[in-house]
Write a protein that holds these residues in place. Structure first.
Motif: not given
Lengths: 219, 219
Positions: B129, B137, B139-143, B147, B150-151
């Motif tokens: 990212i 990174w 500021s994002l909704r934490p992973i 998720e 599934s990656t």
């Protein structure tokens, strides 16, 4: 026009809702660009090389040195895959998981043959130059037989193809929509800047219309 | 830092005067960009797929769906080649033969392994990212663990590499210099345009500094 046939090679499995097999849509991507990544196998390793290409109906033209490793390899294999990708934007979602890019990408699966007659080589090279910058070929110092003979020109006939296009905005999970972070798209574009005249050019030669047109169309 | 080792795979034969094996020069190309063409073999055919990547020292990170055909293929092969290409300009010579482009292109030959721990996957995804857009990174909704699980995240260790750079003006034959056609360079640049806010965004959220910085730096 119609769709390219779906085979095991070109069928898009991941993100198949963004896939298209439509010949018109794929031709539009090929017309819009002039750099392709050409893939080949060397020592049991797949490698891709960016190359300028020409495109006409269902054929791609590539050229290079007579000894070019990639070109001689795909000629020997009699087949090649090429990928043309145009980046259109950054998709900045609220979650890392939904970050993405907008793009147009076409992958072609082609049979490969060498163009051997001077006239056909001439036509293919004209096509490659005009794909890069329209209306330039006619004004150039005419290509010589020696130059034609020292250039390897390949014809890639498109046997099947697929494209993927992402051209929408942010797609986040519904439960993330209120998360306090900015989300949106940053559009990305490949642009031409003002032409820089060769310092060795005679003073009385002005920037021609085909160059001004190119810059105007791509600014 | 030093040079990557020259092997039969990465040694540049055609146009070798434009080649470099310098780790610093190659790292600069990898830092400057975020889309790579990743090559793999499927049914005895080389195919390349454009992907966003992360880069750190001598490692490249790729991610995708657990079933992604390309990723699972290079993981099984335990090796992959990737190419990063940046187009810098059109070289419009007096002769078709000397038309070219200015560019920076790096080709990497890597060993491939899967990143399996959540913490290492987290770090690699953050790297991917941030390669696309720095400082986002945090500021994002934490992973979520779901998720992460599934990656598929792969680590490509750069074993060897080469780059080719063309960054000069028109080079024509001396006897063509007086031919009455304009010659020069049209610089090409990939630029960011004004950000487009997601229509579903809460009204009180402004475009953040990391987005404004990105657009300013890439305008």
């Amino acid at each position: 026009m119609s769709d390219y046939k779906k085979t095991d090679l070109n069928k898009v499995i991941r993100g198949s809702k963004r896939a298209t097999y439509d010949k018109v849509a794929i031709a539009a991507i090929l017309k819009q660009n002039f750099i392709a990544h050409v893939s080949y196998i060397y020592e049991n390793q797949a490698i891709s090389i960016p190359m300028s290409y020409g495109f006409n109906t269902d054929e791609i033209y590539l050229h290079g040195s007579l000894k070019n490793r990639m070109l001689t390899s795909i000629l020997k294999a009699e087949k090649a895959s090429i990928t043309v990708m145009q980046l259109d934007g950054l998709i900045l979602a609220r979650s890392a998981f939904h970050h993405s890019v907008n793009y147009h990408a076409a992958t072609l699966f082609c049979s490969v043959s060498e163009i051997t007659t001077r006239q056909e080589k001439y036509n293919a090279l004209q096509n490659i130059i005009e794909q890069m910058i329209p209306n330039r070929w006619g004004s150039l110092r005419p290509i010589s037989d020696k130059e034609l003979d020292s250039t390897l020109v390949l014809k890639l006939k498109i046997e099947t193809a697929s494209a993927k296009v992402r051209d929408v905005g942010v797609v986040d999970n519904k439960e993330d929509l209120d998360f306090p972070v900015w989300a949106g798209v940053i559009p990305i574009k490949q642009v031409a800047q003002d032409p820089e005249t060769d310092t060795l050019l005679a003073k009385n030669i002005e920037v021609p219309k085909h160059v001004l047109d190119y810059v105007e169309k791509n600014k």
